[in-house]
Scaffold this motif. Structure first.
Motif, PDB file in Angstrom:
ATOM      1  N   GLU A 260       0.851  -1.196   0.000  1.00  0.00           N
ATOM      2  CA  GLU A 260       0.000   0.000   0.000  1.00  0.00           C
ATOM      3  C   GLU A 260       0.889   1.248   0.000  1.00  0.00           C
ATOM      4  OE1 GLU A 260      -2.604   0.188   3.336  1.00  0.00           O
ATOM      5  OE2 GLU A 260      -3.645   1.979   2.629  1.00  0.00           O
ATOM      6  N   VAL A 261       0.531   2.192  -0.849  1.00  0.00           N
ATOM      7  CA  VAL A 261       1.304   3.425  -0.968  1.00  0.00           C
ATOM      8  C   VAL A 261       1.021   4.343   0.217  1.00  0.00           C
ATOM      9  CG1 VAL A 261       1.586   5.541  -2.321  1.00  0.00           C
ATOM     10  CG2 VAL A 261       1.412   3.324  -3.479  1.00  0.00           C
ATOM     11  N   HIS A 262       2.086   4.870   0.783  1.00  0.00           N
ATOM     12  CA  HIS A 262       1.968   5.865   1.853  1.00  0.00           C
ATOM     13  C   HIS A 262       2.882   7.033   1.542  1.00  0.00           C
ATOM     14  CE1 HIS A 262      -0.637   3.872   4.759  1.00  0.00           C
ATOM     15  NE2 HIS A 262       0.019   2.744   4.526  1.00  0.00           N
ATOM     16  N   LEU A 263       2.326   8.226   1.683  1.00  0.00           N
ATOM     17  CA  LEU A 263       3.091   9.462   1.574  1.00  0.00           C
ATOM     18  C   LEU A 263       2.816  10.259   2.832  1.00  0.00           C
ATOM     19  CD1 LEU A 263       2.184  10.319  -2.131  1.00  0.00           C
ATOM     20  CD2 LEU A 263       4.384   9.453  -1.317  1.00  0.00           C
ATOM     21  N   VAL A 264       3.852  10.498   3.611  1.00  0.00           N
ATOM     22  CA  VAL A 264       3.666  11.170   4.896  1.00  0.00           C
ATOM     23  C   VAL A 264       4.500  12.441   4.930  1.00  0.00           C
ATOM     24  CG1 VAL A 264       3.837  10.972   7.392  1.00  0.00           C
ATOM     25  CG2 VAL A 264       3.232   8.958   6.020  1.00  0.00           C
ATOM     26  N   GLU A 265       3.803  13.570   4.931  1.00  0.00           N
ATOM     27  CA  GLU A 265       4.476  14.862   4.981  1.00  0.00           C
ATOM     28  C   GLU A 265       4.768  15.266   6.418  1.00  0.00           C
ATOM     29  OE1 GLU A 265       1.289  15.163   1.651  1.00  0.00           O
ATOM     30  OE2 GLU A 265       1.470  14.353   3.669  1.00  0.00           O
ATOM     31  N   SER A 266       5.806  16.050   6.584  1.00  0.00           N
ATOM     32  CA  SER A 266       6.151  16.600   7.896  1.00  0.00           C
ATOM     33  C   SER A 266       6.903  17.902   7.689  1.00  0.00           C
ATOM     34  CB  SER A 266       7.003  15.609   8.696  1.00  0.00           C
ATOM     35  OG  SER A 266       8.213  15.330   8.004  1.00  0.00           O
ATOM     36  N   GLY A 267       7.057  18.644   8.778  1.00  0.00           N
ATOM     37  CA  GLY A 267       7.835  19.876   8.719  1.00  0.00           C
ATOM     38  C   GLY A 267       7.033  21.156   8.688  1.00  0.00           C
TER      39      GLY A 267
ATOM     40  N   ALA B 295       8.101   8.416   1.650  1.00  0.00           N
ATOM     41  CA  ALA B 295       7.317   7.569   0.764  1.00  0.00           C
ATOM     42  C   ALA B 295       7.570   6.092   1.024  1.00  0.00           C
ATOM     43  CB  ALA B 295       7.645   7.890  -0.690  1.00  0.00           C
ATOM     44  N   SER B 296       6.527   5.289   0.872  1.00  0.00           N
ATOM     45  CA  SER B 296       6.663   3.846   1.003  1.00  0.00           C
ATOM     46  C   SER B 296       5.581   3.155   0.192  1.00  0.00           C
ATOM     47  CB  SER B 296       6.564   3.423   2.476  1.00  0.00           C
ATOM     48  OG  SER B 296       5.318   3.783   3.015  1.00  0.00           O
ATOM     49  N   GLY B 297       5.791   1.867  -0.088  1.00  0.00           N
ATOM     50  CA  GLY B 297       4.785   1.090  -0.804  1.00  0.00           C
ATOM     51  C   GLY B 297       4.924   1.109  -2.311  1.00  0.00           C
ATOM     52  N   PHE B 298       5.949   1.773  -2.818  1.00  0.00           N
ATOM     53  CA  PHE B 298       6.205   1.784  -4.259  1.00  0.00           C
ATOM     54  C   PHE B 298       7.684   2.090  -4.477  1.00  0.00           C
ATOM     55  CE2 PHE B 298       6.642   6.393  -5.104  1.00  0.00           C
ATOM     56  CZ  PHE B 298       6.134   6.925  -3.927  1.00  0.00           C
TER      57      PHE B 298
ATOM     58  N   VAL C 283       2.679  14.574  -3.688  1.00  0.00           N
ATOM     59  CA  VAL C 283       1.882  13.803  -4.635  1.00  0.00           C
ATOM     60  C   VAL C 283       2.784  12.960  -5.547  1.00  0.00           C
ATOM     61  CG1 VAL C 283      -0.029  13.896  -6.257  1.00  0.00           C
ATOM     62  CG2 VAL C 283       0.307  15.783  -4.675  1.00  0.00           C
ATOM     63  N   LYS C 284       2.408  11.723  -5.713  1.00  0.00           N
ATOM     64  CA  LYS C 284       3.129  10.822  -6.609  1.00  0.00           C
ATOM     65  C   LYS C 284       2.527  10.876  -8.005  1.00  0.00           C
ATOM     66  CE  LYS C 284       3.949   5.879  -7.509  1.00  0.00           C
ATOM     67  NZ  LYS C 284       3.478   6.037  -8.906  1.00  0.00           N
ATOM     68  N   ASP C 285       3.366  10.920  -9.015  1.00  0.00           N
ATOM     69  CA  ASP C 285       2.924  10.904 -10.402  1.00  0.00           C
ATOM     70  C   ASP C 285       2.879   9.464 -10.923  1.00  0.00           C
ATOM     71  OD1 ASP C 285       2.722  11.366 -13.319  1.00  0.00           O
ATOM     72  OD2 ASP C 285       3.355  13.401 -12.853  1.00  0.00           O
ATOM     73  N   LEU C 286       2.050   9.247 -11.923  1.00  0.00           N
ATOM     74  CA  LEU C 286       2.024   7.963 -12.624  1.00  0.00           C
ATOM     75  C   LEU C 286       3.294   7.755 -13.430  1.00  0.00           C
ATOM     76  CD1 LEU C 286      -1.570   7.677 -14.129  1.00  0.00           C
ATOM     77  CD2 LEU C 286      -0.414   5.934 -12.768  1.00  0.00           C
ATOM     78  N   ASN C 287       3.948   8.827 -13.799  1.00  0.00           N
ATOM     79  CA  ASN C 287       5.066   8.798 -14.728  1.00  0.00           C
ATOM     80  C   ASN C 287       6.401   9.104 -14.047  1.00  0.00           C
ATOM     81  OD1 ASN C 287       3.231   8.548 -17.105  1.00  0.00           O
ATOM     82  ND2 ASN C 287       2.577  10.567 -16.383  1.00  0.00           N
ATOM     83  N   ARG C 288       7.484   8.908 -14.807  1.00  0.00           N
ATOM     84  CA  ARG C 288       8.827   9.151 -14.280  1.00  0.00           C
ATOM     85  C   ARG C 288       9.291  10.589 -14.498  1.00  0.00           C
ATOM     86  NH1 ARG C 288      12.405   4.471 -14.256  1.00  0.00           N
ATOM     87  NH2 ARG C 288      13.960   5.597 -15.485  1.00  0.00           N
ATOM     88  N   ASN C 289       8.845  11.152 -15.583  1.00  0.00           N
ATOM     89  CA  ASN C 289       9.355  12.472 -15.943  1.00  0.00           C
ATOM     90  C   ASN C 289       8.312  13.555 -15.710  1.00  0.00           C
ATOM     91  OD1 ASN C 289      12.040  11.759 -17.001  1.00  0.00           O
ATOM     92  ND2 ASN C 289      10.872  10.637 -18.544  1.00  0.00           N
ATOM     93  N   ILE C 290       8.783  14.783 -15.666  1.00  0.00           N
ATOM     94  CA  ILE C 290       7.889  15.928 -15.506  1.00  0.00           C
ATOM     95  C   ILE C 290       7.864  16.710 -16.807  1.00  0.00           C
ATOM     96  CG2 ILE C 290       8.318  16.062 -13.038  1.00  0.00           C
ATOM     97  CD1 ILE C 290      10.117  18.496 -13.619  1.00  0.00           C
ATOM     98  N   LEU C 291       6.981  17.703 -16.864  1.00  0.00           N
ATOM     99  CA  LEU C 291       6.842  18.567 -18.034  1.00  0.00           C
ATOM    100  C   LEU C 291       6.358  17.786 -19.256  1.00  0.00           C
ATOM    101  CD1 LEU C 291      10.075  20.731 -17.623  1.00  0.00           C
ATOM    102  CD2 LEU C 291       7.793  21.113 -16.664  1.00  0.00           C
ATOM    103  N   GLU C 292       5.793  16.651 -19.033  1.00  0.00           N
ATOM    104  CA  GLU C 292       5.181  15.859 -20.100  1.00  0.00           C
ATOM    105  C   GLU C 292       3.732  15.591 -19.704  1.00  0.00           C
ATOM    106  OE1 GLU C 292       9.374  13.627 -21.277  1.00  0.00           O
ATOM    107  OE2 GLU C 292       7.701  12.452 -20.534  1.00  0.00           O
TER     108      GLU C 292
END
Lengths: 123, 111
Positions: free
Chosen positions: A1-8, A24-27, A97-106
């Motif tokens: 399971e994907v987890h994204l935990v922000e802090s700070g 980040a974890s789970g991917f 936020v996690k993207d479906l893709n590897r690159n940005i600006l696409e």
């Protein structure tokens, strides 16, 4: 399971600095572009910054360019946002936020969102 | 600049079907994928539609997305409305000049 935990997040005076982290974890973190999106109280979503899977490309919205720096440490599965010269208008919940893709600006396609961390800029 | 415009609010009764529109301006909405995000009160957004009409695992089949080239708009349709569907919904896309464009959001009330 994907987890994204922000802090700070927290309260900071105008002109101050803050560093946000996203664990980040789970991917496979090193295979995904990552983003920061913020939401001011009672407002819509605002795109802030992005970084490609290997950190080779970055993007900043005009509203934060020159003040914010995005980075990542793939060995620690962690995304960062260094914020400086903070203004009252930066007050918002910041989402990692996690993207479906590897690159940005696409193709920007958000897949998973963290729960967010609140940044309050006030004297 | 490419922009996405959504109705500020919509409302419908439980069990009914509602469609939320997302109209593109200064660009062709069909040129790039459109995503939809649901944000329940006090919670983070979640993705309910990606790549125009794809549903992530775990999102009920009651949610569907489409593109209408004639009106340059995208739509999110929710059938068999439930109280738990009450939320803000945001569309999102991009173009060659802007890697991310959000619609202003639509508040769905299920009453």
């Amino acid at each position: 399971e994907v987890h994204l935990v922000e802090s700070g997040g927290g309260l900071v005076q105008p002109g101050g600095s803050l560093r946000l982290s996203c664990s980040a974890s789970g991917f496979t973190f090193s295979d995904s572009a990552m983003h920061w999106v913020r939401q001011a109280p009672g407002k819509g979503l605002e795109y802030v910054s992005a970084i490609s899977f290997n950190g080779g490309s970055t993007y900043y919205a005009d509203s934060v360019k020159g003040r914010f720096t995005i980075s990542r440490d793939n060995s620690k599965n962690t995304l960062y946002l260094q914020m400086s010269s903070l203004r009252t208008e930066d007050t918002a919940v910041f989402y990692c936020v996690k993207d479906l893709n590897r690159n940005i600006l696409e193709d920007t396609e958000f897949e998973y969102w963290g729960q967010g961390t609140l940044v309050t800029v006030s004297s | 600049n490419f922009m996405l415009t959504q109705p500020h609010s919509v409302s419908e009764s439980p069990g009914k079907t509602v469609t939320i529109s997302c109209t593109g301006f200064n660009g062709n909405i069909a040129s790039n994928y459109v995503q939809w995000y649901q944000q329940r009160p006090g919670s983070a957004p979640i993705t309910v539609i990606y790549e125009d009409n794809q549903r992530p695992s775990g999102v009920p089949g009651r949610f569907s997305g489409s593109i209408d080239r004639s009106s340059n708009s995208a739509s999110l349709t929710i059938s068999g409305l439930k109280i738990e569907d009450e939320a803000d919904y945001f569309c999102q896309s991009y173009d060659s000049d802007n890697p991310c464009v959000f619609g202003g959001g639509t508040k769905l009330t299920v009453l």
